[in-house]
Motif scaffolding. Structure first.
Motif, PDB file in Angstrom:
ATOM      1  N   SER A   1     -46.150  10.362  -9.509  1.00  0.00           N
ATOM      2  CA  SER A   1     -46.523  10.390 -10.924  1.00  0.00           C
ATOM      3  C   SER A   1     -47.254   9.116 -11.332  1.00  0.00           C
ATOM      4  N   SER A   2     -47.740   9.123 -12.563  1.00  0.00           N
ATOM      5  CA  SER A   2     -48.363   7.910 -13.120  1.00  0.00           C
ATOM      6  C   SER A   2     -47.441   6.714 -12.968  1.00  0.00           C
ATOM      7  N   ARG A   3     -46.179   6.891 -13.338  1.00  0.00           N
ATOM      8  CA  ARG A   3     -45.224   5.784 -13.293  1.00  0.00           C
ATOM      9  C   ARG A   3     -45.052   5.245 -11.881  1.00  0.00           C
ATOM     10  N   LEU A   4     -44.893   6.120 -10.922  1.00  0.00           N
ATOM     11  CA  LEU A   4     -44.670   5.676  -9.549  1.00  0.00           C
ATOM     12  C   LEU A   4     -45.918   5.028  -8.968  1.00  0.00           C
ATOM     13  N   ARG A   5     -47.075   5.555  -9.291  1.00  0.00           N
ATOM     14  CA  ARG A   5     -48.308   4.961  -8.769  1.00  0.00           C
ATOM     15  C   ARG A   5     -48.564   3.588  -9.384  1.00  0.00           C
TER      16      ARG A   5
ATOM     17  N   TYR B   1     -41.391   9.219  -3.091  1.00  0.00           N
ATOM     18  CA  TYR B   1     -41.671   7.780  -3.205  1.00  0.00           C
ATOM     19  C   TYR B   1     -41.127   7.037  -1.993  1.00  0.00           C
ATOM     20  N   HIS B   2     -39.915   7.339  -1.607  1.00  0.00           N
ATOM     21  CA  HIS B   2     -39.309   6.715  -0.430  1.00  0.00           C
ATOM     22  C   HIS B   2     -40.161   6.969   0.801  1.00  0.00           C
ATOM     23  N   ARG B   3     -40.572   8.204   1.006  1.00  0.00           N
ATOM     24  CA  ARG B   3     -41.368   8.531   2.190  1.00  0.00           C
ATOM     25  C   ARG B   3     -42.722   7.841   2.152  1.00  0.00           C
ATOM     26  N   PHE B   4     -43.322   7.711   0.957  1.00  0.00           N
ATOM     27  CA  PHE B   4     -44.615   7.029   0.842  1.00  0.00           C
ATOM     28  C   PHE B   4     -44.474   5.559   1.185  1.00  0.00           C
TER      29      PHE B   4
ATOM     30  N   PHE C   1     -31.530  -8.794   0.365  1.00  0.00           N
ATOM     31  CA  PHE C   1     -32.842  -8.174   0.208  1.00  0.00           C
ATOM     32  C   PHE C   1     -33.848  -9.112  -0.468  1.00  0.00           C
ATOM     33  N   ASP C   2     -35.103  -8.961  -0.040  1.00  0.00           N
ATOM     34  CA  ASP C   2     -36.211  -9.650  -0.712  1.00  0.00           C
ATOM     35  C   ASP C   2     -36.602  -8.945  -1.999  1.00  0.00           C
ATOM     36  N   LEU C   3     -36.406  -7.630  -2.017  1.00  0.00           N
ATOM     37  CA  LEU C   3     -36.820  -6.823  -3.167  1.00  0.00           C
ATOM     38  C   LEU C   3     -35.843  -5.676  -3.350  1.00  0.00           C
ATOM     39  N   CYS C   4     -35.362  -5.513  -4.585  1.00  0.00           N
ATOM     40  CA  CYS C   4     -34.533  -4.361  -4.961  1.00  0.00           C
ATOM     41  C   CYS C   4     -35.314  -3.509  -5.951  1.00  0.00           C
ATOM     42  N   ILE C   5     -35.394  -2.211  -5.677  1.00  0.00           N
ATOM     43  CA  ILE C   5     -36.162  -1.283  -6.512  1.00  0.00           C
ATOM     44  C   ILE C   5     -35.218  -0.235  -7.079  1.00  0.00           C
ATOM     45  N   SER C   6     -35.232  -0.092  -8.397  1.00  0.00           N
ATOM     46  CA  SER C   6     -34.393   0.901  -9.066  1.00  0.00           C
ATOM     47  C   SER C   6     -35.185   1.513 -10.209  1.00  0.00           C
ATOM     48  N   PHE C   7     -35.418   2.813 -10.128  1.00  0.00           N
ATOM     49  CA  PHE C   7     -36.219   3.499 -11.139  1.00  0.00           C
ATOM     50  C   PHE C   7     -35.377   4.518 -11.897  1.00  0.00           C
TER      51      PHE C   7
ATOM     52  N   LEU D   1     -55.789   8.066 -13.650  1.00  0.00           N
ATOM     53  CA  LEU D   1     -54.809   8.829 -14.421  1.00  0.00           C
ATOM     54  C   LEU D   1     -53.421   8.192 -14.397  1.00  0.00           C
ATOM     55  N   ILE D   2     -53.382   6.880 -14.522  1.00  0.00           N
ATOM     56  CA  ILE D   2     -52.131   6.169 -14.767  1.00  0.00           C
ATOM     57  C   ILE D   2     -52.096   5.918 -16.265  1.00  0.00           C
ATOM     58  N   LEU D   3     -51.358   6.774 -16.976  1.00  0.00           N
ATOM     59  CA  LEU D   3     -51.497   6.864 -18.420  1.00  0.00           C
ATOM     60  C   LEU D   3     -50.173   6.598 -19.122  1.00  0.00           C
ATOM     61  N   GLU D   4     -50.215   6.698 -20.429  1.00  0.00           N
ATOM     62  CA  GLU D   4     -49.092   6.513 -21.326  1.00  0.00           C
ATOM     63  C   GLU D   4     -48.558   5.081 -21.207  1.00  0.00           C
ATOM     64  N   GLN D   5     -47.349   4.845 -21.716  1.00  0.00           N
ATOM     65  CA  GLN D   5     -46.786   3.498 -21.682  1.00  0.00           C
ATOM     66  C   GLN D   5     -46.137   3.248 -20.328  1.00  0.00           C
ATOM     67  N   GLN D   6     -46.839   2.551 -19.455  1.00  0.00           N
ATOM     68  CA  GLN D   6     -46.289   2.178 -18.158  1.00  0.00           C
ATOM     69  C   GLN D   6     -45.696   0.786 -18.280  1.00  0.00           C
TER      70      GLN D   6
END
Length: 232
Positions: free
Chosen positions: A46-50, A75-78, A112-118, A220-225
């Motif tokens: 999606s826009s948000r993930l991209r 997202y994980h697989r990408f 971890f160097d980076l923690c990701i939580s969406f 097409l990364i739109l709206e409030q990101q």
């Protein structure tokens, strides 16, 4: 940005839009005006993930050990296919071997160097404990990258529901449920976050906390990101 989005709405409700040589799926959730979660790329992002990938590319590409609070998603697989990260993933499912509770992670300090939580934080009654756990497992100079519904016109976070002493949910406002691939009925949102959320990250120990905002009409990364980037 709004003018561009209005032009898209004037198209009606097409299933797909082709722009600059790329095709995007528009109607994943049946809500054409929800550009934040639609505009899916060929990879299903999606826009948000991209937009999150743009943040990673610009600020976080050099990290190695990554914790992601989802498992076997698109997202994980990408990430696994396109980034040289060692990814530890998890699910919130006590019956699954990869189960993790964000308020009590089983990982060692500074793992971890980076923690990701969406789109997790608003569904956690004790979200401040979750932030503390993210700080604990993040290495020095490491980062946490999160997305959550954020109300830019609210200074203080609004509590929508609480867990009572007997374990029942006490609704303070009309219940609001968000889409969840694991629950057909959706998942309850406990908070509408405001600007004081950034202070919660600082109180947990993060040295710097920023909001990263952006959009890109050419992709097409739109709206409030809007993402929270917290540096330990």
């Amino acid at each position: 940005m709004r003018q561009f989005e209005n032009k898209l709405r004037q198209l009606g409700q097409p299933d797909y839009v082709r722009l600059n040589g790329s095709t995007y799926q528009m109607n994943l959730y049946g809500k054409y005006d929800n550009f934040r979660e639609s505009c899916l790329s060929a990879e299903g992002l999606s826009s948000r993930l991209r937009f999150s990938l743009q943040i990673i590319d610009n600020y976080l590409r050099s990290v190695t050990e990554v914790y992601l609070t989802e498992h076997d998603t698109r997202y994980h697989r990408f990430l696994a296919a396109n980034y040289d990260f060692n990814i530890t993933s998890s699910l919130f499912n006590s019956d699954h071997p990869l189960h993790q509770d964000m308020t009590g992670l089983t990982f060692a300090d500074e793992s971890f160097d980076l923690c990701i939580s969406f789109e997790d934080l608003e569904h956690i009654p004790d979200y401040k404990k979750a932030i503390q756990e993210l700080y604990r497992v993040t290495r020095k100079k490491g980062a946490a990258l999160l997305s959550t519904p954020f109300w830019v016109d609210k200074q203080k976070t609004v509590t929508r529901a609480r867990i009572s002493d007997d374990g029942t949910v006490n609704h303070l406002l009309e219940p609001e449920y968000h889409g969840d691939p694991l629950r057909q009925e959706g998942i309850l949102s406990f908070y509408d976050f405001g600007w004081d959320l950034l202070e919660d990250f600082k109180r947990a120990g993060f040295s710097e906390t920023s909001l990263v905002l952006g959009y890109d009409t050419t992709k097409l990364i739109l709206e409030q990101q809007l993402f929270i980037l917290a540096i330990r």
